[in-house]
Structures are given as structure tokens and as C-alpha cells.
Motif scaffolding. Structure first.
Motif, PDB file in Angstrom:
ATOM      1  N   LEU A  85      46.259  79.058 -17.934  1.00  0.00           N
ATOM      2  CA  LEU A  85      47.122  78.627 -19.042  1.00  0.00           C
ATOM      3  C   LEU A  85      48.559  79.100 -18.859  1.00  0.00           C
ATOM      4  O   LEU A  85      49.466  78.615 -19.539  1.00  0.00           O
ATOM      5  CB  LEU A  85      46.571  79.150 -20.368  1.00  0.00           C
ATOM      6  N   LEU A  86      48.766  80.055 -17.955  1.00  0.00           N
ATOM      7  CA  LEU A  86      50.110  80.570 -17.699  1.00  0.00           C
ATOM      8  C   LEU A  86      50.869  79.721 -16.695  1.00  0.00           C
ATOM      9  O   LEU A  86      52.087  79.829 -16.579  1.00  0.00           O
ATOM     10  CB  LEU A  86      50.007  82.019 -17.190  1.00  0.00           C
ATOM     11  N   VAL A  87      50.176  78.854 -15.970  1.00  0.00           N
ATOM     12  CA  VAL A  87      50.817  78.085 -14.903  1.00  0.00           C
ATOM     13  C   VAL A  87      51.949  77.224 -15.449  1.00  0.00           C
ATOM     14  O   VAL A  87      53.061  77.216 -14.909  1.00  0.00           O
ATOM     15  CB  VAL A  87      49.770  77.226 -14.162  1.00  0.00           C
ATOM     16  N   THR A  88      51.686  76.485 -16.517  1.00  0.00           N
ATOM     17  CA  THR A  88      52.730  75.612 -17.072  1.00  0.00           C
ATOM     18  C   THR A  88      53.946  76.395 -17.567  1.00  0.00           C
ATOM     19  O   THR A  88      55.081  76.021 -17.255  1.00  0.00           O
ATOM     20  CB  THR A  88      52.153  74.734 -18.188  1.00  0.00           C
ATOM     21  N   PRO A  89      53.787  77.488 -18.340  1.00  0.00           N
ATOM     22  CA  PRO A  89      54.967  78.265 -18.718  1.00  0.00           C
ATOM     23  C   PRO A  89      55.767  78.773 -17.522  1.00  0.00           C
ATOM     24  O   PRO A  89      57.008  78.735 -17.544  1.00  0.00           O
ATOM     25  CB  PRO A  89      54.375  79.424 -19.528  1.00  0.00           C
ATOM     26  N   LEU A  90      55.091  79.230 -16.476  1.00  0.00           N
ATOM     27  CA  LEU A  90      55.815  79.711 -15.299  1.00  0.00           C
ATOM     28  C   LEU A  90      56.578  78.579 -14.626  1.00  0.00           C
ATOM     29  O   LEU A  90      57.730  78.750 -14.216  1.00  0.00           O
ATOM     30  CB  LEU A  90      54.837  80.341 -14.305  1.00  0.00           C
ATOM     31  N   ARG A  91      55.942  77.425 -14.527  1.00  0.00           N
ATOM     32  CA  ARG A  91      56.629  76.290 -13.910  1.00  0.00           C
ATOM     33  C   ARG A  91      57.877  75.911 -14.701  1.00  0.00           C
ATOM     34  O   ARG A  91      58.934  75.642 -14.139  1.00  0.00           O
ATOM     35  CB  ARG A  91      55.657  75.102 -13.819  1.00  0.00           C
ATOM     36  N   GLN A  92      57.759  75.919 -16.020  1.00  0.00           N
ATOM     37  CA  GLN A  92      58.889  75.520 -16.850  1.00  0.00           C
ATOM     38  C   GLN A  92      60.001  76.565 -16.847  1.00  0.00           C
ATOM     39  O   GLN A  92      61.185  76.233 -16.761  1.00  0.00           O
ATOM     40  CB  GLN A  92      58.410  75.268 -18.277  1.00  0.00           C
ATOM     41  N   MET A  93      59.633  77.845 -16.938  1.00  0.00           N
ATOM     42  CA  MET A  93      60.658  78.888 -17.006  1.00  0.00           C
ATOM     43  C   MET A  93      61.362  79.100 -15.672  1.00  0.00           C
ATOM     44  O   MET A  93      62.565  79.351 -15.631  1.00  0.00           O
ATOM     45  CB  MET A  93      60.033  80.196 -17.495  1.00  0.00           C
ATOM     46  N   GLY A 287      62.089  84.192 -18.036  1.00  0.00           N
ATOM     47  CA  GLY A 287      62.864  83.060 -18.532  1.00  0.00           C
ATOM     48  C   GLY A 287      64.346  83.194 -18.218  1.00  0.00           C
ATOM     49  O   GLY A 287      65.007  82.224 -17.824  1.00  0.00           O
ATOM     50  N   ILE A 288      64.884  84.410 -18.377  1.00  0.00           N
ATOM     51  CA  ILE A 288      66.297  84.653 -18.057  1.00  0.00           C
ATOM     52  C   ILE A 288      66.547  84.448 -16.570  1.00  0.00           C
ATOM     53  O   ILE A 288      67.525  83.816 -16.162  1.00  0.00           O
ATOM     54  CB  ILE A 288      66.699  86.072 -18.492  1.00  0.00           C
ATOM     55  N   LEU A 289      65.629  84.980 -15.747  1.00  0.00           N
ATOM     56  CA  LEU A 289      65.761  84.823 -14.298  1.00  0.00           C
ATOM     57  C   LEU A 289      65.724  83.359 -13.894  1.00  0.00           C
ATOM     58  O   LEU A 289      66.511  82.910 -13.048  1.00  0.00           O
ATOM     59  CB  LEU A 289      64.640  85.592 -13.597  1.00  0.00           C
ATOM     60  N   GLY A 290      64.814  82.597 -14.509  1.00  0.00           N
ATOM     61  CA  GLY A 290      64.724  81.186 -14.185  1.00  0.00           C
ATOM     62  C   GLY A 290      66.006  80.434 -14.500  1.00  0.00           C
ATOM     63  O   GLY A 290      66.444  79.573 -13.730  1.00  0.00           O
ATOM     64  N   ARG A 291      66.634  80.756 -15.609  1.00  0.00           N
ATOM     65  CA  ARG A 291      67.877  80.079 -15.978  1.00  0.00           C
ATOM     66  C   ARG A 291      69.012  80.450 -15.024  1.00  0.00           C
ATOM     67  O   ARG A 291      69.857  79.621 -14.686  1.00  0.00           O
ATOM     68  CB  ARG A 291      68.249  80.423 -17.422  1.00  0.00           C
ATOM     69  N   ARG A 292      69.042  81.709 -14.598  1.00  0.00           N
ATOM     70  CA  ARG A 292      70.091  82.117 -13.669  1.00  0.00           C
ATOM     71  C   ARG A 292      69.912  81.452 -12.303  1.00  0.00           C
ATOM     72  O   ARG A 292      70.891  81.049 -11.671  1.00  0.00           O
ATOM     73  CB  ARG A 292      70.091  83.641 -13.523  1.00  0.00           C
TER      74      ARG A 292
END
Length: 315
Positions: A85-93, A287-292
Motif C-alpha cells: 500500500l506504500l508503493v503508490t505514495p512513494l511513486r507519487q512523492m 515528500g520534500i525530497l521528491g519536490r526538490r
């Protein structure tokens, strides 16, 4: 197994038009090329089983080895289910579509550990199937555990591209939404069979709360804004504390407020609510790392073809 029902139609079409997966080589991607990422995930999924085999071979499972093995396989089944269930959040973030490559593998691994959990239980009874059936029927926590296992098997069997074609995208998506109910049943089974010390079960339930909170707060097909991820930190921690206090209040008659406030007492270690808060804060950092990382990518030239996203068919 499916862990996100909001899949764009073009992703379903792309998944169905992609080459058949290499079932005999799970470390390869859908083009048949070697994937270090998939191999690393596969090895990681096998490590709990290898560790259990080592404990059994060295007679290190304690005075009741079957009971301990049953506990460990069930524990890893629910842990790996939450990882799926964590796969989708990781992909998105992280903005990394290739993360989706391992979703089916992780979901099927959860099913395998759950089946091993049941098989060890049956073996512990001396393969007395009559006793096993009567226990499952008469004991509520075994009943819901078996229902969760049956659901996992259904999702595992239908997780292939062939079943998507047979069922049709919409019906397949509808079926795979039951993964959330399966997770809830698995968590209830975990809590009920734990009996007294539900620390680990409450920690797992708290992480599930974060996963569900993420889905409620995220826009369609994208990661939620950082302020929503930040809001999830106290909400998930508070939800975990309320679950624990409520459980002890119902199960043992312990007063609600002192149990709730005990989550702030770190003298004897961190309570589940604080651990969930720490993990939630860690996901905010992700999430912050993904945006950067996304901000550092050069802008795509006009007319350039978009990067092909990993297929969405899987666990």
C-alpha cells in the motif's frame, strides 16, 4: 494486488498492451531487461523467510517453535501488505514511476507469507483438517483472519494482465479495492490474537492510518501538498493513541485518559503513537525530497515525448 483505485484509463491501456511479464525471472522488467531495483526488492522480500528458516535450522525458535513461526509469518504478511500500500505514495512523492514495477511482487509476497502462516497452523495441528475448520468457524479472530487470507489469494490470482483482460478494467479495479478491507481484517486479527501486549499491533494499525490518511488527503493521481503531509504527522499519531487507549479501555477496562497520556511517557521507550509520528515525519521528508528532486530536473522540450510510466497492473 491493487492498492489505489484511481488509475487513469490510459495507464490501464498501456499496461494491457505491454509485453507479458517474465514470470520465471522476477528481477526483469516488462521489456525483459535486468532490473537491479526489482532484484533488490525481491531479495528484501525473501529475507524474513530466510531468517525464519535459519532460526528453525538452529533450533532458535524457543520452546514452542511452531507458535513462534506462525507468529512471525503472520507478522510479515501484514507488514508486507502495508508495504504494497506504500508503493503508490512513494511513486507519487518521489515522482518515480518505476517504483510501480514492484507493486505486484510485494502484494504476492504478502499472500505467500499469509499462506505460510496458515500452513504452519495446519501443521501444528498435525494436519487435522477437521479441527482446523472447526477452530476457524468457532474462533472469531481465526474467522476474520481466514477471510482476509481468502481475499489475498483472490487478489494474488487475479493480479495478472490476463485477468485484467478477462474481467475488464473497471471490474478488476473494483475487485482490487478490497485490499483496504483485507488490511483492516488482518489488523483486527493481529490485535485479537495478541491478547495482552498490543504494542506492535497498534504500531502497525497506526501506519495503516497514515496510509489511509494519505489517500484521503491526496488529489487524484498526485501527491498531496506538503502542508497536508505535515498535517498527517499529528493526525496519524493521535489516531494511533486513540486506538490504543480505546482498545485497552474495551479489552481490560483500563481508564481511557491515563492510557492516552501514557503515550507521552518515554521513560520505558517510545509508545506506538510516537513511533507513528516519527515515521509520518519521515514520509514528510520524503515528500520534500521528491519536490526538490523534481525542481532540479531540466524542463522538457516542447514536443518531446513524455517518459513512459511503469505499468499499473499489479498488487
Amino acid at each position: 494486488m491493487r492498492d489505489d483505485s484511481r488509475m487513469p484509463a490510459r495507464m490501464t491501456a498501456r499496461a494491457l498492451s505491454a509485453p507479458a511479464p517474465f514470470l520465471s525471472a522476477p528481477w526483469r522488467d516488462r521489456q525483459g531487461e535486468f532490473s537491479p531495483f526489482k532484484l533488490a526488492v525481491l531479495v528484501g522480500l525473501c529475507l524474513p523467510a530466510l531468517w525464519l528458516a535459519w532460526l528453525a535450522a538452529t533450533y532458535s525458535l524457543g520452546p514452542r517453535p511452531y507458535t513462534e513461526a506462525i507468529h512471525l509469518t503472520g507478522l510479515w504478511a501484514i507488514r508486507i501488505l502495508l508495504l504494497s500500500l506504500l508503493v503508490t505514495p512513494l511513486r507519487q512523492m518521489l515522482r518515480q514511476p518505476r517504483v510501480m514495477l514492484v507493486r505486484r511482487m510485494v502484494g504476492v509476497a504478502a499472500m505467500v507469507y499469509a499462506l505460510a502462516h496458515l500452513l504452519l497452523y495446519v501443521s501444528d495441528t498435525g494436519f487435522d483438517l477437521g479441527k482446523v475448520v472447526s477452530e476457524i468457524v468457532l474462533r472469531f479472530y481465526l474467522t476474520i483472519g481466514f477471510i482476509a487470507l481468502a481475499g489475498l489469494v483472490a487478489l494474488g490470482v487475479t493480479s495478472t494482465d490476463g485477468w485484467v483482460k478477462r474481467m475488464g478494467g473497471k471490474r478488476w479495479q473494483l475487485l482490487h479495492r478490497i485490499v483496504y478491507g483485507i488490511a483492516i481484517l488482518g489488523l483486527v486479527h493481529f490485535v485479537l490474537q495478541t491478547k495482552l501486549d498490543v504494542t506492535e499491533a497498534m504500531l502497525t494499525a497506526g501506519l495503516f492510518l497514515w496510509l489511509m490518511g494519505y489517500r484521503l488527503l491526496s488529489p487524484k493521481g498526485a501527491a498531496p501538498p506538503l502542508w497536508r503531509l505535515a498535517l498527517l504527522v499529528p493526525l496519524a499519531a493521535l489516531g494511533t493513541a486513540l486506538l490504543e487507549a480505546g482498545w485497552y479501555g474495551i479489552g481490560t477496562g483500563a481508564p481511557f485518559w491515563p492510557v492516552l497520556m501514557a503515550n507521552l511517557d518515554v521513560e520505558f521507550g517510545l509508545r506506538p503513537a510516537l513511533w507513528v509520528g516519527i515515521v509520518s515525519a519521515g514520509m514528510l521528508v520524503v515528500g520534500i525530497l521528491g519536490r526538490r528532486l523534481q525542481a532540479r530536473k531540466p524542463p522538457r522540450r516542447r514536443g518531446a515525448a513524455p517518459a513512459k510510466e511503469a505499468h499499473a497492473v499489479g498488487p
